[in-house]
Design a protein around this motif. Structure first.
Motif, PDB file in Angstrom:
ATOM      1  N   GLY A   1      50.463  16.505 105.142  1.00  0.00           N
ATOM      2  CA  GLY A   1      50.020  16.009 103.840  1.00  0.00           C
ATOM      3  C   GLY A   1      49.064  16.927 103.094  1.00  0.00           C
ATOM      4  O   GLY A   1      49.193  17.097 101.886  1.00  0.00           O
TER       5      GLY A   1
ATOM      6  N   TYR B   1      61.135  17.633 111.078  1.00  0.00           N
ATOM      7  CA  TYR B   1      60.808  17.039 109.779  1.00  0.00           C
ATOM      8  C   TYR B   1      60.055  18.064 108.930  1.00  0.00           C
ATOM      9  O   TYR B   1      59.049  18.618 109.350  1.00  0.00           O
TER      10      TYR B   1
ATOM     11  N   GLY C   1      52.972  10.433 101.609  1.00  0.00           N
ATOM     12  CA  GLY C   1      54.315   9.953 101.945  1.00  0.00           C
ATOM     13  C   GLY C   1      54.520   8.560 101.355  1.00  0.00           C
ATOM     14  O   GLY C   1      55.555   8.266 100.738  1.00  0.00           O
TER      15      GLY C   1
HETATM   16  C1  LIG Z   1      54.525  14.135 102.069  1.00  0.00           C
HETATM   17  C2  LIG Z   1      54.688  14.858 103.347  1.00  0.00           C
HETATM   18  C3  LIG Z   1      53.794  14.660 104.394  1.00  0.00           C
HETATM   19  C4  LIG Z   1      52.649  13.671 104.307  1.00  0.00           C
HETATM   20  O1  LIG Z   1      53.099  12.400 104.745  1.00  0.00           O
HETATM   21  P1  LIG Z   1      52.062  11.227 105.103  1.00  0.00           P
HETATM   22  O2  LIG Z   1      52.962  10.068 105.370  1.00  0.00           O
HETATM   23  O3  LIG Z   1      51.223  11.028 103.903  1.00  0.00           O
HETATM   24  O4  LIG Z   1      51.320  11.674 106.296  1.00  0.00           O
HETATM   25  C5  LIG Z   1      53.997  15.332 105.568  1.00  0.00           C
HETATM   26  N1  LIG Z   1      55.028  16.183 105.716  1.00  0.00           N
HETATM   27  C6  LIG Z   1      55.927  16.391 104.737  1.00  0.00           C
HETATM   28  C7  LIG Z   1      57.053  17.326 104.975  1.00  0.00           C
HETATM   29  C8  LIG Z   1      55.786  15.754 103.514  1.00  0.00           C
HETATM   30  O5  LIG Z   1      56.668  15.987 102.528  1.00  0.00           O
END
Ligand SMILES: *Cc1c(COP(=O)(O)O)cnc(C)c1O
Length: 818
Positions: free
Chosen positions: A124, A635, A664
């Motif tokens: 994030g 991911y 996210g």
């Molecule tokens: C947005 C994003 C995050 C952050 O996700 P959270 O649910 O806020 O921890 C992490 N990794 C990627 C690839 C993202 O696009």
């Protein structure tokens, strides 16, 4: 294929074809017929880059003439995602490029797949920085993003027997067409050595005699604003050995040593530390931090400001925004430059410095508040340590003046901590030095004031403010969800992409059955697209008729992926124990995406468990395919762009008071997923905006968490008193997911039962109830769709454009200069 006229501009199909072929032939050095897909991708990227370059040069010139105040965003991470589509979109070249390539017999989709995303961030925090540079360019704010060009970004995750195995991310190996190096603008960065005092016309001054140095070479990335012709700069630094350093050793005849020196220097920008929320205090990491901030400050003072600039006025020209504590060593660095190199008196330098920095805190976890041992910092940056001591002495003197000799308070506020070892508390240094300190969601900012930095809030109440995070609608709606974007444009007209509050207009459409049907078709299409991506990428199967229940984010105990696992096991357990038949269960596909820090054993065990549960649940005939657990590896932003638009349900289930904001959560809501979430981070604001009817709230509130913790949290009470919970945990303990081996997941279970700071078991029953409400709501598809549309309509607030406007109003005071 017709030959394009010589003068055709790039913004025509003919001009684009011509430039593309020229790049292919003369930059890449192949003919079209002999070119590989990667060659074609590189030539395409080069063509887009050529187009942006002209505007970038224009902008450089214009900004130079204006001499307006700039934001220097200092961030150790930028999780950019793929660049091609974003840059095509911003420059309105998508259709032209598509047609031009078609004329050359190339499908642009095939080339898209060639791009390796620059994974220069963990999660994030790095993605926020990437959203912010996009918004800064789109709003036309004079700004430079500064960071590190890691040769290896975040590791590529693979699974072997369900367990995470990390592979190096050699993202540069097939070429990096989006950046260009400027070795002539390199900065020399020093380390080590000692300090000495000397007499400067009757004044005693200090100076640093460094022990070694490296060269910081800037690589510029162009950051185009959306449809505004603006192109800002993201400047990432690469470490290389200095010539002087080499020469000295070469002259001594030790070739091997010289090569070693080169490797030593280049190590600094070699690899991104894969830790998220738990820094390890490694020396190389401090080297990285100092390396990039010293280069950035040097670059701004030497190359961006005019030669005759009076640094007394520096606060009128720049604000350095510290993205978390990683760049905080910039504070003593600016002091050193002003006092030791530019001859400022200490107090004058401090007055300047205090106006030139602002600090964004990103955490509430005490272990994430970075500290550096005085030993290490003093060895690597001896002059900076002296400066930090002086800042601290002066600060504690002021505290004494205000509060008297309250030694406990003094100890608590000291920038130097004494236990368990002498260390520099970087968050405190940032708070003392910064003009402003912000949290990243309302709740988080409040908790910073009340808890983490409470003494500082009493001392400098005016410093504290909030800027709730946001995400860029260009990448996370327009690019990730083109069919939704079209539907929105059809309903509201163009313009919403840069004015996301206009999504409010969709409220009226939520009541329109025809619009709901179109929205449902968009969601179904996104699910099919995801199914095909996961099939191709990982050989996974996604059924059309399942609810997609998605939890994608870094793997960390505080985010509580285990709570999700316990829900899945509970559903499965109901079937195998005969308490329910498969037919009673709402068909759901659970999708996980998560990397664990390589040294974080518990997180890796949880990954193993998720895969093991999937293996059993997905293959048990009793389930009749009604529950599926999918865990595509690795991911990243590219996967996020496919998964999020397809999701029905967004899992945001951290323990209240632990997630600073989350972003996210915003991406999902803006793509029409409903959230099941705790009252934590920005979930609070999402729920307030979308309304309780369109959000599944569960779990303890932050004050309830505190109260239970104070009273004494006894997880075994929850285990004993909840039959579903006990049965699910016993099923894991029995070895049902580990081929009968009872030891494999035992550490996870005993952690939950005896040692869990994140209180998974305390929120279990509330979570299971919330999931029952989810099932009930999902049964009425039309009502669900209405809620999904209302989520989108009411979440325009979460555009990163709004975040940047808040930074401008509350912290930076840097108006756009379009
Ligand atoms: C947005 C994003 C995050 C952050 O996700 P959270 O649910 O806020 O921890 C992490 N990794 C990627 C690839 C993202 O696009």
């Amino acid at each position: 294929m017709a030959l394009a006229p010589v003068s055709a501009p790039l913004s025509t199909v003919d001009g684009f074809v011509k430039q593309f072929l020229q790049n292919l032939n003369f930059d890449i050095g192949v003919s079209l017929s002999a070119s590989s897909r990667n060659d074609q991708y590189l030539a395409l990227a080069g063509t887009v880059r050529d187009y942006l370059m002209a505007r970038w040069l224009d902008d450089q010139r214009r900004q130079n003439d204006l001499q307006a105040k700039s934001v220097c965003y200092l961030s150790a991470e930028y999780l950019l995602g793929r660049q091609l589509d974003n840059n095509l979109l911003a420059a309105r070249l998508t259709d032209i490029a598509t047609d031009a390539l078609a004329e050359c017999g190339i499908r642009i989709d095939d080339l898209r797949e060639m791009e390796v995303e620059p994974g220069l961030g963990n999660g994030g925090l790095g993605r926020l920085a990437a959203c912010f540079v996009d918004s800064l360019a789109t709003l036309g704010v004079p700004s430079i993003g500064y960071g590190i060009r890691y040769e290896y970004g975040i590791f590529r995750q693979t699974f072997v027997d369900g367990q995470q195995v990390e592979q190096p991310d050699a993202w540069l190996s097939l070429g990096s067409p989006w950046s260009f190096p400027h070795p002539e603008a390199a900065q020399q960065i020093s380390f080590g050595g000692h300090t000495e005092t000397y007499d400067d016309r009757g004044v005693t001054r200090s100076r640093w005699i460094p022990g070694w140095n490296v060269k910081a070479v800037p690589y510029n990335y162009m950051v185009p604003g959306y449809h505004n012709g603006r192109v800002n700069t993201l400047r990432l630094w690469r470490a290389v050995a200095t010539d002087a350093f080499d020469l000295r050793i070469f002259n001594s005849g030790d070739y091997e040593e010289a090569v070693r020196a080169q490797t030593f220097a280049e190590n600094i920008s070699k690899v991104l530390y894969p830790e998220d929320s738990t820094p390890q205090g490694k020396e190389l990491r401090l080297q990285q931090q100092y390396f990039f901030v010293a280069a950035s400050i040097g670059d701004f003072l030497d190359n961006v400001l005019p030669g005759d600039f009076d640094l007394t006025n520096l606060p009128d020209r720049v604000i350095f925004q510290l993205n978390d504590t990683h760049p905080v060593i910039a504070v003593p660095e600016l002091m050193r430059v002003l006092v030791d190199e530019r001859g400022f008196e200490w107090d004058a330098a401090w007055a300047i410095t205090q106006q030139c920095f602002a600090y964004t805190c990103h955490t509430l976890l005490p272990e994430a508040l970075e500290v550096w041992s005085v030993d290490l910092l003093g060895r690597l940056l001896p002059r900076h340590l002296e400066i930090i001591y002086r800042i601290n002495d002066d600060f504690l003197e002021e505290v004494r003046e205000r509060f008297g000799d309250d030694e406990l308070r003094i100890r608590n506020m000291s920038i130097i901590g004494e236990h368990p070892y002498r260390s520099v508390r970087m968050a405190y240094l940032a708070t003392v030095a910064g003009a402003k300190v912000n949290g990243v969601a309302e709740l988080h900012s409040q908790l910073l004031r009340d808890k983490v930095l409470h003494d500082f809030d009493e001392f400098f109440p005016e410093k504290f403010t909030n800027v709730t995070n946001g995400v860029t609608p260009r990448r996370f709606i327009r690019l990730a969800n083109p069919t939704l974007a079209e539907l929105i444009t059809e309903a509201l007209g163009a313009g919403w992409t840069v004015d996301l509050d206009r999504l409010r207009g969709l409220e009226a459409f939520a009541a329109d059955p025809e619009f709901r049907e179109k929205f449902a078709a968009v969601k179904a299409g996104n699910k099919r697209r995801l199914a095909s991506v996961l099939h191709e990428r990982d050989g996974l199967t996604v059924s059309d008729d399942h609810m997609l229940d998605v939890m994608v984010k870094r793997l960390h105990e505080y985010k509580r992926q285990m709570l999700k696992v316990l829900h899945i096991v509970t559903e499965y357990d109901k079937i195998v124990s005969g308490r329910a038949t498969a037919a009673d269960i709402t068909p759901r596909t659970f999708i996980f995406g998560a990397k664990a820090a390589p040294g974080y054993a518990m997180a890796k065990r949880i990954i193993h468990l998720i895969n093991a549960v999937g293996e059993v649940v997905n293959n048990d005939p009793l389930v009749e395919g009604r529950l599926k657990v999918l865990f595509p590896p690795n991911y990243n932003v590219t996967l996020a762009e496919r998964v999020i638009p397809a999701a029905d349900l967004s899992e945001q289930i951290s323990l209240a008071g632990k997630e600073a904001s989350g972003t996210g959560n915003m991406k999902f809501a803006l793509n029409g997923a409903l959230t099941v979430g705790t009252d934590d981070g920005a979930n609070v604001e999402i729920r307030e905006l979308v309304g309780d009817d369109n959000f599944f709230l569960f779990g303890m509130s932050e004050p309830e968490v505190e109260a239970l913790w104070a009273k004494g949290y006894k997880p075994s009470d929850f285990y004993q008193s909840d039959d579903n919970l006990r049965s699910a945990m016993d099923l894991i303990a029995s070895g049902a997911f580990s081929g009968g081996d009872r030891s494999v997941f035992e550490p996870i279970l005993s952690n939950l039962l005896y040692d869990d700071r994140f209180m998974v078991l305390a929120d279990y029953s509330s979570y299971i109830d919330a999931q029952a409400r989810v099932d009930l709501a999902y049964a009425d598809q039309d009502a669900w769709t209405r809620s999904a549309i209302l989520n989108i309509a009411r979440c325009g607030f979460f555009s990163s454009d709004r975040s940047i406007k808040d930074y401008i109003d509350r912290i930076w005071h840097t108006p756009p200069t379009l």
